[in-house]
Design a protein around this motif. Structure first.
Motif, PDB file in Angstrom:
ATOM      1  N   ALA A  58      12.645   0.388  -6.063  1.00 60.44           N
ATOM      2  CA  ALA A  58      12.017  -0.763  -5.415  1.00 60.44           C
ATOM      3  C   ALA A  58      12.816  -2.015  -5.729  1.00 60.44           C
ATOM      4  O   ALA A  58      13.483  -2.090  -6.760  1.00 60.44           O
ATOM      5  CB  ALA A  58      10.587  -0.928  -5.899  1.00 60.44           C
ATOM      6  N   THR A 113      10.973  -7.725  -5.870  1.00 63.00           N
ATOM      7  CA  THR A 113       9.821  -8.279  -5.166  1.00 63.00           C
ATOM      8  C   THR A 113       8.756  -7.220  -4.917  1.00 63.00           C
ATOM      9  O   THR A 113       7.571  -7.443  -5.163  1.00 63.00           O
ATOM     10  CB  THR A 113      10.276  -8.888  -3.824  1.00 63.00           C
ATOM     11  N   GLU A 114       9.205  -6.043  -4.465  1.00 67.56           N
ATOM     12  CA  GLU A 114       8.234  -4.970  -4.224  1.00 67.56           C
ATOM     13  C   GLU A 114       7.554  -4.561  -5.515  1.00 67.56           C
ATOM     14  O   GLU A 114       6.330  -4.404  -5.570  1.00 67.56           O
ATOM     15  CB  GLU A 114       8.937  -3.757  -3.605  1.00 67.56           C
ATOM     16  N   GLY A 154       4.951  -7.034  -6.543  1.00 64.72           N
ATOM     17  CA  GLY A 154       3.722  -6.912  -5.759  1.00 64.72           C
ATOM     18  C   GLY A 154       2.878  -5.752  -6.246  1.00 64.72           C
ATOM     19  O   GLY A 154       1.664  -5.881  -6.445  1.00 64.72           O
ATOM     20  N   VAL A 155       3.524  -4.601  -6.475  1.00 61.55           N
ATOM     21  CA  VAL A 155       2.795  -3.432  -6.956  1.00 61.55           C
ATOM     22  C   VAL A 155       2.236  -3.713  -8.349  1.00 61.55           C
ATOM     23  O   VAL A 155       1.099  -3.353  -8.668  1.00 61.55           O
ATOM     24  CB  VAL A 155       3.716  -2.193  -6.967  1.00 61.55           C
ATOM     25  N   MET A 176      -0.650 -12.147  -0.214  1.00 65.49           N
ATOM     26  CA  MET A 176       0.742 -11.742  -0.457  1.00 65.49           C
ATOM     27  C   MET A 176       0.811 -10.433  -1.233  1.00 65.49           C
ATOM     28  O   MET A 176       1.624  -9.555  -0.925  1.00 65.49           O
ATOM     29  CB  MET A 176       1.463 -12.801  -1.310  1.00 65.49           C
ATOM     30  N   VAL A 177      -0.019 -10.344  -2.286  1.00 61.22           N
ATOM     31  CA  VAL A 177      -0.017  -9.130  -3.109  1.00 61.22           C
ATOM     32  C   VAL A 177      -0.384  -7.929  -2.245  1.00 61.22           C
ATOM     33  O   VAL A 177       0.322  -6.905  -2.244  1.00 61.22           O
ATOM     34  CB  VAL A 177      -1.017  -9.273  -4.288  1.00 61.22           C
ATOM     35  N   THR A 180       2.417  -7.113   0.295  1.00 61.46           N
ATOM     36  CA  THR A 180       3.598  -6.502  -0.316  1.00 61.46           C
ATOM     37  C   THR A 180       3.351  -5.031  -0.619  1.00 61.46           C
ATOM     38  O   THR A 180       4.203  -4.175  -0.349  1.00 61.46           O
ATOM     39  CB  THR A 180       3.968  -7.236  -1.619  1.00 61.46           C
ATOM     40  N   VAL A 181       2.170  -4.739  -1.176  1.00 61.60           N
ATOM     41  CA  VAL A 181       1.849  -3.348  -1.481  1.00 61.60           C
ATOM     42  C   VAL A 181       1.800  -2.530  -0.190  1.00 61.60           C
ATOM     43  O   VAL A 181       2.309  -1.400  -0.137  1.00 61.60           O
ATOM     44  CB  VAL A 181       0.503  -3.266  -2.244  1.00 61.60           C
ATOM     45  N   VAL A 183       5.258  -1.633   0.876  1.00 67.65           N
ATOM     46  CA  VAL A 183       5.826  -0.573   0.042  1.00 67.65           C
ATOM     47  C   VAL A 183       5.221   0.775   0.419  1.00 67.65           C
ATOM     48  O   VAL A 183       5.945   1.771   0.599  1.00 67.65           O
ATOM     49  CB  VAL A 183       5.574  -0.877  -1.456  1.00 67.65           C
ATOM     50  N   ARG A 222       6.461   2.067   3.765  1.00 69.11           N
ATOM     51  CA  ARG A 222       7.840   2.531   3.787  1.00 69.11           C
ATOM     52  C   ARG A 222       8.032   3.785   2.942  1.00 69.11           C
ATOM     53  O   ARG A 222       8.656   4.736   3.379  1.00 69.11           O
ATOM     54  CB  ARG A 222       8.792   1.431   3.342  1.00 69.11           C
ATOM     55  N   ARG A 223       7.494   3.781   1.716  1.00 67.34           N
ATOM     56  CA  ARG A 223       7.740   4.912   0.815  1.00 67.34           C
ATOM     57  C   ARG A 223       6.974   6.154   1.244  1.00 67.34           C
ATOM     58  O   ARG A 223       7.470   7.262   1.141  1.00 67.34           O
ATOM     59  CB  ARG A 223       7.329   4.564  -0.620  1.00 67.34           C
TER      60      ARG A 223
END
Lengths: 463, 197
Positions: free
Chosen positions: A272, A275-276, A279-280, B46-47, B50-51, B54, B57-58
């Motif tokens: 990742a 930034t990613e 966020g996680v 935003m949080v 962003t998650v 991810v 995509r993943r």
């Protein structure tokens, strides 16, 4: 002569004005504007340069790496406000309390974890000070040893990844590195990323924690009265949370470790982007807080607003510093610095020593953010053009500043701890307590200077 | 090194009619407070966004440039709109080695002069110098250069003007607050939002 050294005057003046205490971001911007205005009137400053400022602002707004900053801040503030560390420290203290120096050991380990997960130094010092200083003192720890340990551990947030400081430094260094290569006429441009800096910080960070632990255990062995082991019947201790069992320790330890490993691991292995991962991590911190029944509407609002204020503060300084360095360059500051460095005796080692000394001294009055945004863009390209490794330079600057924040009488960490320490602890105790830790920091800096591979080896393997 | 946020919990000051803050100050503060609190919600969004990026995509192999760019937009909005809010709450970092030892009166002088000489000129300069930059973007209805990116770059760039206006209002509020302290005596604004720890 006067015009030629104008950029240096500007720098000196801004340092003086900053001491008055007006917010740093606006002081930087305002002084730069005053100088630019004067320069335009005197005909020694090109007003067209100011026209490039909007695109600089836009560059900051659309920089995807920097989006990691508010997300990491969110994660740190959430962990801090959900009192996760307190439970962790209580349980750790029970687990290793009976060893000589065991309580101090748990403070270092929890502090390092807290530093890794929040990356906010001031917050770590204050939190650790409030949580552990009264307990350490009550169990007979020497005030110097207790305060020194807490201050030093609190500043680890600077260097242990994922640290916000390294995100900012990584971004600034990567553009400085580009400039340095362009200046040298390198066609095949190399890059340096925030992830590289994180990887480079792993070994020095662990070494530092190791040095702290060795020192503490040595004191506990040589002078047991300074770091006594805890009594057997801890349950009578109202300060520590109830019922210690092995299971409970793991229960409080595992989620935090998983979170840190997840965030750090995904960045280091390249799965990742920072930034990613941030966020996680922020989401993970929210889930952890909810799992501990520490998340309610009030606290969420508090975390969101705190995050907004802190990231606005960071980026306003970036805007101010960006205007400052624009004007600094407009007056020929960069050529001046370049010329000064090339005339120093000792080549790049001499230049490096001077820069490190200046940064150390500036660390007394300026924060990491200001130094990263104001000083590094000015000296970075020049140093890197002399052939210094960018990752190594970044880590050296980070540890140097961390040491500066620990150094009496101006170190920031000392102010924070003084603010939360009981009056029974003399300021002189704190000063005496941090002295050995400063020595350890300097040893590490010397070691990194002698063996740069300590920093550069891991990134070269991971690439 | 980041400092702990100084404003976490502060009880609202109790004012008698004699020391009610000037009307102008209350209006300016209300604008800054409301815009800051609304902006704060973006941090949570935003949080989540962003998650989502991810996970999409993943786990599902779906790239979403648009959603990813929206996170950048929110990030820009947070710090540009939050700047004045941070100023109001004393969260803008100061070198306070000397400042915290000054009397409230001297602090008010520094804040008033700083607002006039530094913050207001900076805010107005940013607005003035960015005017062409923003209108140029509107004229071509500028959009993201990435395929699948958002078509609202002109809105993003307009945030710079919003920043200039909101910072101007917040700086005016600080100027009024400091002048009021100087005129009405140091007790007048003690307990207000603007405090230094």
């Amino acid at each position: 002569m006067l015009i030629e050294f104008l950029p240096l005057w500007m720098f000196a003046l801004v340092c003086l004005v900053l001491m008055l205490g007006y917010p740093v971001a606006f002081t930087l911007a305002g002084v730069a504007l005053l100088f630019a205005g004067g320069g335009i009137i005197a005909g020694v400053f090109d007003p067209a340069l100011l026209q490039t400022f909007p695109s600089r602002i836009y560059g900051i707004m659309s920089n995807y790496t920097l989006v990691a900053v508010p997300l990491f801040v969110f994660m740190g503030v959430m962990l801090e406000k959900s009192r996760l560390a307190e439970t962790l420290l209580g349980n750790m203290a029970r687990a290793c309390g009976r060893l000589p120096g065991g309580l101090g050991l748990s403070v270092i380990l929890v502090g390092a974890m807290l530093a890794a997960s929040t990356g906010i130094v001031g917050a770590t010092v204050v939190t650790m000070g409030l949580m552990s200083l009264p307990t350490m003192l009550r169990h007979g720890y020497h005030p110097s040893l207790a305060t020194g340990t807490i201050c030093a551990t609190g500043t680890l947030g600077q260097i242990i990844p994922p640290s916000i400081a390294l995100v900012l430094l990584g971004d600034v260094l990567s553009s400085a590195y580009q400039q340095a290569q362009l200046r040298l006429g390198v066609l095949n441009l190399q890059t340096v990323s925030v992830g590289d800096l994180f990887v480079g910080a792993v070994i020095p960070g662990l070494l530092l924690v190791g040095l702290y632990i060795i020192y503490l255990l040595a004191v506990a062995r040589l002078a047991p009265q300074k770091a006594p082991s805890l009594p057997q019947d801890l349950d009578s201790d109202a300060d520590l949370p109830s019922a210690p069992t092995g299971g409970r320790l793991w229960l409080s330890l595992v989620p935090v470790l998983v979170l840190i490993t997840l965030v750090l691991g995904s960045i280091l292995t390249g799965v990742a982007t920072p930034t990613e991962a941030a966020g996680v991590g922020a989401m993970g911190a929210m889930i952890l807080a909810a799992g501990q029944r520490q998340l309610n509407r009030e606290r969420l609002l508090d975390v969101m607003r705190s995050t907004t204020r802190i990231s606005a503060m960071i980026f306003t300084i970036l805007l101010g510093a960006s205007l400052f360095s624009l004007v600094f360059r407009g007056f020929g500051g960069e050529e001046l610095i370049h010329e000064l460095f090339n005339n120093l005796p000792g080549g790049h080692i001499g230049a490096l020593l001077v820069v490190m000394l200046v940064i150390f001294l500036l660390g007394f009055i300026l924060d990491f953010i200001e130094i990263t945004f104001v000083v590094v863009p000015i000296v970075g390209p020049v140093l890197l053009a002399m052939g210094i490794d960018p990752i190594w330079l970044g880590i050296m600057i980070a540890i140097n500043l961390q040491t500066s924040f620990l150094t009496p009488p101006f170190g920031f960490a000392l102010f924070y701890l003084r603010g939360v320490a009981p009056d029974s602890v003399a300021t002189a105790d704190i000063y005496r307590g941090v002295a050995p830790f400063i020595a350890l920091q300097l040893c590490l800096l010397a070691a990194l200077a002698l063996w740069p591979q300590l920093v550069t080896w891991l990134p070269s393997v991971m690439r | 090194m980041l400092r702990p946020d100084p404003m976490s919990t502060s009880a609202p000051p109790v004012h008698t009619s004699a020391d009610t803050p000037p009307r102008l100050l209350r209006v300016l503060d209300a604008i800054t407070e409301i815009s800051g609190r609304s902006t704060a919600w973006l941090t949570l969004i935003m949080v989540i966004a962003t998650v989502t990026v991810v996970v999409l995509r993943r786990l599902f192999g779906i790239g979403s440039i648009g959603l990813q760019e929206s996170v950048t937009y929110m990030h820009a909005a947070v710090f540009l709109l939050g700047a004045g809010y941070a100023l109001k709450h004393g969260a803008q970092v100061r070198v306070d080695v000397l400042y915290r030892r000054f009397s409230r009166r001297s602090q008010a002088w520094i804040d008033a002069i700083g607002a006039i000489v530094f913050t207001l000129p900076f805010a107005i300069f940013v607005g003035w110098i960015s005017l062409n930059f923003v209108t140029g973007s509107w004229q071509v209805a500028e959009r993201s250069t990435d395929a699948g990116g958002l078509a609202y770059v002109y809105l993003l760039k307009s945030l710079v003007l919003v920043f200039a206006v909101s910072l101007t209002l917040a700086a005016l509020a600080e100027l009024v607050r400091a002048s009021w302290t100087l005129i009405a005596g140091p007790q007048a604004s003690a307990g207000g939002a603007h405090h230094v720890n």
